[in-house]
Motif scaffolding. Structure first.
Motif, PDB file in Angstrom:
ATOM      1  N   ASN A 179      -6.047   3.190  -7.632  1.00  0.00           N
ATOM      2  CA  ASN A 179      -5.023   2.195  -7.463  1.00  0.00           C
ATOM      3  C   ASN A 179      -4.588   2.201  -5.840  1.00  0.00           C
ATOM      4  O   ASN A 179      -4.588   1.052  -5.443  1.00  0.00           O
ATOM      5  CB  ASN A 179      -3.697   2.436  -8.057  1.00  0.00           C
ATOM      6  CG  ASN A 179      -3.918   2.127  -9.677  1.00  0.00           C
ATOM      7  OD1 ASN A 179      -4.814   1.570 -10.030  1.00  0.00           O
ATOM      8  ND2 ASN A 179      -3.063   2.719 -10.476  1.00  0.00           N
ATOM      9  N   TYR A 180      -4.516   3.277  -5.093  1.00  0.00           N
ATOM     10  CA  TYR A 180      -4.346   3.136  -3.804  1.00  0.00           C
ATOM     11  C   TYR A 180      -5.622   2.481  -3.021  1.00  0.00           C
ATOM     12  O   TYR A 180      -5.407   1.641  -2.144  1.00  0.00           O
ATOM     13  CB  TYR A 180      -4.134   4.673  -3.353  1.00  0.00           C
ATOM     14  CG  TYR A 180      -4.015   4.896  -1.873  1.00  0.00           C
ATOM     15  CD1 TYR A 180      -3.378   4.013  -0.962  1.00  0.00           C
ATOM     16  CD2 TYR A 180      -4.169   6.254  -1.258  1.00  0.00           C
ATOM     17  CE1 TYR A 180      -3.252   4.395   0.404  1.00  0.00           C
ATOM     18  CE2 TYR A 180      -3.960   6.470  -0.013  1.00  0.00           C
ATOM     19  CZ  TYR A 180      -3.533   5.498   0.748  1.00  0.00           C
ATOM     20  OH  TYR A 180      -3.400   5.846   2.102  1.00  0.00           O
ATOM     21  N   LYS A 239       2.407   8.022  -3.892  1.00  0.00           N
ATOM     22  CA  LYS A 239       2.184   8.387  -5.341  1.00  0.00           C
ATOM     23  C   LYS A 239       0.988   8.868  -5.508  1.00  0.00           C
ATOM     24  O   LYS A 239       0.888  10.360  -5.980  1.00  0.00           O
ATOM     25  CB  LYS A 239       2.235   7.357  -6.056  1.00  0.00           C
ATOM     26  CG  LYS A 239       2.206   7.617  -7.789  1.00  0.00           C
ATOM     27  CD  LYS A 239       2.062   6.525  -8.577  1.00  0.00           C
ATOM     28  CE  LYS A 239       2.003   6.808  -9.880  1.00  0.00           C
ATOM     29  NZ  LYS A 239       2.323   5.631 -10.955  1.00  0.00           N
ATOM     30  N   ALA A 240       0.080   8.570  -4.942  1.00  0.00           N
ATOM     31  CA  ALA A 240      -1.398   9.379  -4.958  1.00  0.00           C
ATOM     32  C   ALA A 240      -1.561  10.613  -3.942  1.00  0.00           C
ATOM     33  O   ALA A 240      -1.836  11.553  -4.842  1.00  0.00           O
ATOM     34  CB  ALA A 240      -2.534   8.437  -4.089  1.00  0.00           C
ATOM     35  N   GLU A 241      -0.972  10.567  -2.967  1.00  0.00           N
ATOM     36  CA  GLU A 241      -0.627  12.118  -2.184  1.00  0.00           C
ATOM     37  C   GLU A 241      -0.019  13.217  -3.133  1.00  0.00           C
ATOM     38  O   GLU A 241      -0.205  14.016  -2.973  1.00  0.00           O
ATOM     39  CB  GLU A 241      -0.290  11.953  -0.791  1.00  0.00           C
ATOM     40  CG  GLU A 241      -1.328  11.002   0.289  1.00  0.00           C
ATOM     41  CD  GLU A 241      -0.779  10.718   1.605  1.00  0.00           C
ATOM     42  OE1 GLU A 241       0.772  10.742   1.744  1.00  0.00           O
ATOM     43  OE2 GLU A 241      -1.533  10.246   2.295  1.00  0.00           O
ATOM     44  N   VAL A 256       0.792  -1.113  -0.009  1.00  0.00           N
ATOM     45  CA  VAL A 256       0.096  -0.188   0.055  1.00  0.00           C
ATOM     46  C   VAL A 256       0.914   1.296  -0.048  1.00  0.00           C
ATOM     47  O   VAL A 256       0.665   2.146  -0.650  1.00  0.00           O
ATOM     48  CB  VAL A 256      -1.064  -0.082   1.180  1.00  0.00           C
ATOM     49  CG1 VAL A 256      -1.532   1.302   1.396  1.00  0.00           C
ATOM     50  CG2 VAL A 256      -2.005  -0.919   0.980  1.00  0.00           C
ATOM     51  N   ASN A 257       1.861   1.154   0.804  1.00  0.00           N
ATOM     52  CA  ASN A 257       2.690   2.609   1.042  1.00  0.00           C
ATOM     53  C   ASN A 257       3.290   3.123  -0.194  1.00  0.00           C
ATOM     54  O   ASN A 257       2.940   4.444  -0.313  1.00  0.00           O
ATOM     55  CB  ASN A 257       3.799   2.068   2.022  1.00  0.00           C
ATOM     56  CG  ASN A 257       4.214   3.755   2.387  1.00  0.00           C
ATOM     57  OD1 ASN A 257       3.497   4.568   3.056  1.00  0.00           O
ATOM     58  ND2 ASN A 257       5.657   3.858   2.375  1.00  0.00           N
ATOM     59  N   LEU A 292       1.989   3.220  -3.105  1.00  0.00           N
ATOM     60  CA  LEU A 292       0.675   3.551  -3.764  1.00  0.00           C
ATOM     61  C   LEU A 292       0.202   4.862  -2.983  1.00  0.00           C
ATOM     62  O   LEU A 292      -0.314   5.963  -3.757  1.00  0.00           O
ATOM     63  CB  LEU A 292      -0.272   2.516  -4.046  1.00  0.00           C
ATOM     64  CG  LEU A 292       0.014   1.445  -4.819  1.00  0.00           C
ATOM     65  CD1 LEU A 292      -1.038   0.303  -4.889  1.00  0.00           C
ATOM     66  CD2 LEU A 292       0.248   1.910  -6.462  1.00  0.00           C
ATOM     67  N   ARG A 293       0.243   5.034  -1.892  1.00  0.00           N
ATOM     68  CA  ARG A 293      -0.269   6.178  -1.002  1.00  0.00           C
ATOM     69  C   ARG A 293       0.705   7.305  -1.284  1.00  0.00           C
ATOM     70  O   ARG A 293       0.199   8.356  -1.470  1.00  0.00           O
ATOM     71  CB  ARG A 293      -0.164   5.618   0.426  1.00  0.00           C
ATOM     72  CG  ARG A 293      -0.427   6.961   1.656  1.00  0.00           C
ATOM     73  CD  ARG A 293      -0.278   6.666   2.943  1.00  0.00           C
ATOM     74  NE  ARG A 293       1.309   6.254   3.283  1.00  0.00           N
ATOM     75  CZ  ARG A 293       2.149   7.382   3.455  1.00  0.00           C
ATOM     76  NH1 ARG A 293       1.657   8.476   3.442  1.00  0.00           N
ATOM     77  NH2 ARG A 293       3.197   7.096   3.584  1.00  0.00           N
ATOM     78  N   ASP A 297      -4.380   7.378  -9.467  1.00  0.00           N
ATOM     79  CA  ASP A 297      -3.372   6.985  -8.518  1.00  0.00           C
ATOM     80  C   ASP A 297      -4.083   6.509  -7.402  1.00  0.00           C
ATOM     81  O   ASP A 297      -3.991   5.776  -6.631  1.00  0.00           O
ATOM     82  CB  ASP A 297      -2.403   8.242  -8.240  1.00  0.00           C
ATOM     83  CG  ASP A 297      -1.481   8.230  -9.480  1.00  0.00           C
ATOM     84  OD1 ASP A 297      -1.288   7.231 -10.119  1.00  0.00           O
ATOM     85  OD2 ASP A 297      -0.642   9.253  -9.500  1.00  0.00           O
ATOM     86  N   TRP A 298      -5.347   7.476  -7.068  1.00  0.00           N
ATOM     87  CA  TRP A 298      -6.114   7.242  -5.934  1.00  0.00           C
ATOM     88  C   TRP A 298      -6.924   5.976  -6.059  1.00  0.00           C
ATOM     89  O   TRP A 298      -7.275   5.189  -5.074  1.00  0.00           O
ATOM     90  CB  TRP A 298      -6.798   8.284  -5.614  1.00  0.00           C
ATOM     91  CG  TRP A 298      -6.112   9.448  -4.879  1.00  0.00           C
ATOM     92  CD1 TRP A 298      -5.642  10.532  -5.117  1.00  0.00           C
ATOM     93  CD2 TRP A 298      -6.137   9.532  -3.211  1.00  0.00           C
ATOM     94  NE1 TRP A 298      -5.056  11.068  -4.061  1.00  0.00           N
ATOM     95  CE2 TRP A 298      -5.410  10.446  -2.895  1.00  0.00           C
ATOM     96  CE3 TRP A 298      -6.741   8.622  -2.454  1.00  0.00           C
ATOM     97  CZ2 TRP A 298      -5.136  10.916  -1.848  1.00  0.00           C
ATOM     98  CZ3 TRP A 298      -6.488   9.016  -0.916  1.00  0.00           C
ATOM     99  CH2 TRP A 298      -5.500   9.983  -0.657  1.00  0.00           C
ATOM    100  N   VAL A 343      -9.874   6.701   2.606  1.00  0.00           N
ATOM    101  CA  VAL A 343      -9.235   6.533   1.163  1.00  0.00           C
ATOM    102  C   VAL A 343     -10.338   6.479  -0.037  1.00  0.00           C
ATOM    103  O   VAL A 343     -10.152   6.929  -1.113  1.00  0.00           O
ATOM    104  CB  VAL A 343      -8.173   5.421   1.157  1.00  0.00           C
ATOM    105  CG1 VAL A 343      -7.725   5.244  -0.331  1.00  0.00           C
ATOM    106  CG2 VAL A 343      -6.957   5.564   2.166  1.00  0.00           C
TER     107      VAL A 343
END
Length: 659
Positions: A250-251, A238-240, A232-233, A235-236, A247-248, A283
């Motif tokens: 996928n997260y 990248k999304a943030e 998860v991390n 992707l988190r 990206d969100w 999320v």
């Protein structure tokens, strides 16, 4: 001066075990139990506890290294005690029941000298097991140091340290220092809940320093398993950083397994607070808000969200929770069904098609559990189409075990069936008439009887009808289904014709049952033919022919049934011998084959028979006819007696003549 520390339990057969530890306590052995007791002279002056959660590539290989140091002071005379160190509580299942001293890598030291403790295996004692214990002797006013270390397979993301057992020593714990070391920053997104308060966070560590601590509250920690953190991390981050919809998406989806509609990974079920659930929900809401309205990504997120946050589903189990309910209460969340029905005809990509396919799997199971075979068959046909277009090998292997088991239990095994057959033309009724009443009798199997409804048009809230129709299962063997239609005395030809038309169409609430119910389907096959073979004669019902052929309906039903079987056998080429095949292909084939057996076992040229029932006006012998019948019987008896006597007399005379 024993202590018992409930350590991280093991993971066995994919079952996550809770990390359970306990503070030290004096023990005594009596009967079958080893129990702590109150020690009045020995003080636990200092305790240092370090739990290190190690990195792991999946939950099954997650380990925790434990090091505990206890400093005891004897304030009284010389005493010998058994010191106990439990690894689990019997009330908390999940610990490795095969654990040994060797597998736990247990090391015990008393004043620096290593000793070998006695091991009590799981199930051999009562409240605390498995555990170790050993003898310790305190001289008067002596201070001793006891160290225990071991390594266990940690439970998913839950850890419990039972502190209240420290209350068995004299007074409070003088100084309690505890450190929990995580393989990542101990931030809110990784560590969801810690009790009690009074700790500090220092990078990757949670640190306690408690003085004169009265251990009345246990310590519980809920955290993200490392394998999930690694997933998860990135992707988190990248999304943030990007804050874009893709990206969100996928997260948000990273928290779930291949099939995100069913149960989540086992570790989620061990959480006792909503910390992780709230985190995932936040999320999801952010991810949904960024998607284009009506986009396939929004559809997917909404379906997954509904499966875990809308009743009767649950966060940890998703739609698996629905299938555990009683058949009368099984229903997918309304949002799930609405999204499915609205989008199944306009799927835009493979991901959307796959997720809707997963939801359809549960829709089929729910239909069957509610004994709605027609809807189940319709949904199953759509499931096969979705599978053909969007499922791949991984999808066929991602059927929830709960769903697979539910399908097999719903359909039933052996002779007992629990779902009504979808094709009911094979249940040919018999008919009888008496005065103004038409009676239709169906011999039905147990599974069909479960789906049929009792009804009575007199209970209808609509305006009164020119007839009364009642349907009910018989209360005694052979437990058939009986429908009676009663016309009022003096019914006219026009009234009779109007009622026949209404009942033939099964419309306008004629039968007081839902049009899509199994009861309506059973009646619709032959009721029109039955009514067409009945006429009104002198104000009473009469039969036109003694039987009516059922061949056209039988042939149509069998043709439709055979087509469904061919659909499945053809589709099986894509998923044969996969979990999907076991749950749906083989199960539905067995279900339909049972239905086909009813057709195959019918006699040739089966027909609807109309029994002759004497009319009331012509029924019942008169008293005069009874007298005549009795007299005729007496005359017959006398004649027979006369013949027998005459024959005997003749034989006697012949015998005398010969002499």
């Amino acid at each position: 001066m024993p202590f018992f520390v409930f350590l991280a339990a093991f993971v066995v057969f994919l079952l996550p075990a809770s990390n359970i530890y306990a503070d030290t306590a004096p023990f005594f052995i009596g009967g079958v139990n080893i129990k702590p007791y109150q020690e009045s002279n020995i003080v636990l002056s200092k305790e240092n506890l370090t739990i290190t959660f190690n990195k792991s590539d999946d939950m099954r290989n997650s380990t925790a290294s434990v090091n505990a140091q206890f400093i005891f002071v004897n304030t009284g005379d010389k005493v010998s005690l058994k010191v106990g160190f439990p690894f689990s509580l019997a009330s908390r299942p999940g610990f490795d029941t095969t654990s040994t001293l060797e597998s736990l890598k247990v090391k015990v030291k008393v004043d620096g000298n290593q000793i070998t403790p006695t091991f009590v295996a799981p199930g051999q004692q009562g409240e605390y097991a498995p555990l170790i214990y050993f003898d310790v002797t305190f001289d008067k006013n002596e201070t001793k140091e006891i160290q225990v270390s071991y390594e266990g397979k940690a439970a998913g993301g839950y850890f419990l340290y039972v502190l209240n057992t420290g209350s068995y020593w004299k007074g409070p714990i003088g100084t309690l220092d505890m450190t929990f070391k995580f393989p990542y920053k101990a931030a809110a997104l990784n560590v969801f809940s810690i009790t009690p308060g009074g700790y500090k966070i220092d990078g990757n560590e949670v640190v306690y320093h408690l003085v004169n601590y009265e251990p009345v509250q246990n310590i519980e920690v809920e955290f993200l398993p490392y394998y999930m953190y690694e997933k998860v991390n990135p992707l988190r981050i990248k999304a943030e950083a990007s804050d874009n919809a893709s990206d969100w998406f996928n997260y948000a989806m990273a928290f779930f397994p291949e099939n995100p509609i069913g149960s989540m990974d086992e570790f989620v079920g061990w959480y006792r607070t909503p910390g992780f659930s709230d985190y995932v929900e936040s999320v999801f809401k952010k991810a949904v808000s960024l998607q284009e309205e009506g986009s396939p990504e929004q559809v997917v997120l909404q379906e997954v969200y509904s499966a875990h946050y809308e009743a009767p589903a649950s966060f940890a189990e998703g739609l698996d929770a629905v299938l555990k309910l009683d058949g009368n209460h099984v229903s997918l969340p309304s949002t799930s069904l609405d999204i499915l029905r609205e989008n199944i005809g306009s799927i835009e990509n493979a991901t959307e098609g796959k997720i809707l396919g997963y939801v359809m799997e549960y829709a089929v199971a729910a239909d069957l559990k509610q004994n709605r075979p027609t809807q189940a068959l319709s949904d199953f046909d759509q499931l096969l189409e979705l599978a053909d277009r969007y499922f791949d090998k991984d999808t066929y292997y991602s059927v929830s075990p709960v769903l697979s088991m539910a399908m097999q239990n719903i359909i039933g095994k052996g002779m007992t069936k629990y779902v009504s057959p979808p094709f009911t033309q094979c249940f040919i009724p018999s008919v009888s008439l008496k005065n103004q009443t038409l009676t239709v009798h169906y011999d039905v199997p147990y599974d069909l009887g479960l789906a049929l409804e009792d009804f009575d048009s007199n209970n209808d809230q609509n305006p009164p009808k020119d007839y009364r129709i009642v349907g009910a299962l018989e209360k005694a063997p052979p437990y058939g289904y009986v429908v009676t239609v009663t016309f009022p005395k003096g019914v006219t030809e026009s009234q009779f014709a109007s009622v026949k038309e209404t009942l033939t169409q099964l419309g306008n609430g004629a039968f007081d049952v839902a049009p899509d119910s199994q009861t309506a389907k059973l009646l619709s096959s032959y009721f029109g033919k039955i009514l067409d073979n009945v006429m009104l004669e002198n104000g009473k019902l009469a039969v036109i022919k003694s039987y009516v052929a059922s061949t056209p309906e039988l042939e149509m039903g069998l043709a439709d049934l055979s087509l469904e079987i061919r659909k499945i056998t053809s589709a099986q080429q894509q998923f044969k011998d996969t979990p999907f095949d076991e749950a749906f292909g083989q199960t539905m084939l067995s279900y339909l084959s049972s239905n086909k057996a009813y057709f195959d076992n019918l006699p040739r040229n089966s027909a609807i028979t109309f029994g002759a029932v004497a009319q009331t006006g012509a029924s019942g012998p008169t008293s005069q006819s009874l007298i005549i019948a009795i007299m005729a019987s007496l005359v017959a008896v006398l004649l027979i007696a006369f013949v027998l006597v005459t024959e005997r007399r003749s034989k006697v005379e012949d015998a005398n003549a010969k002499e």
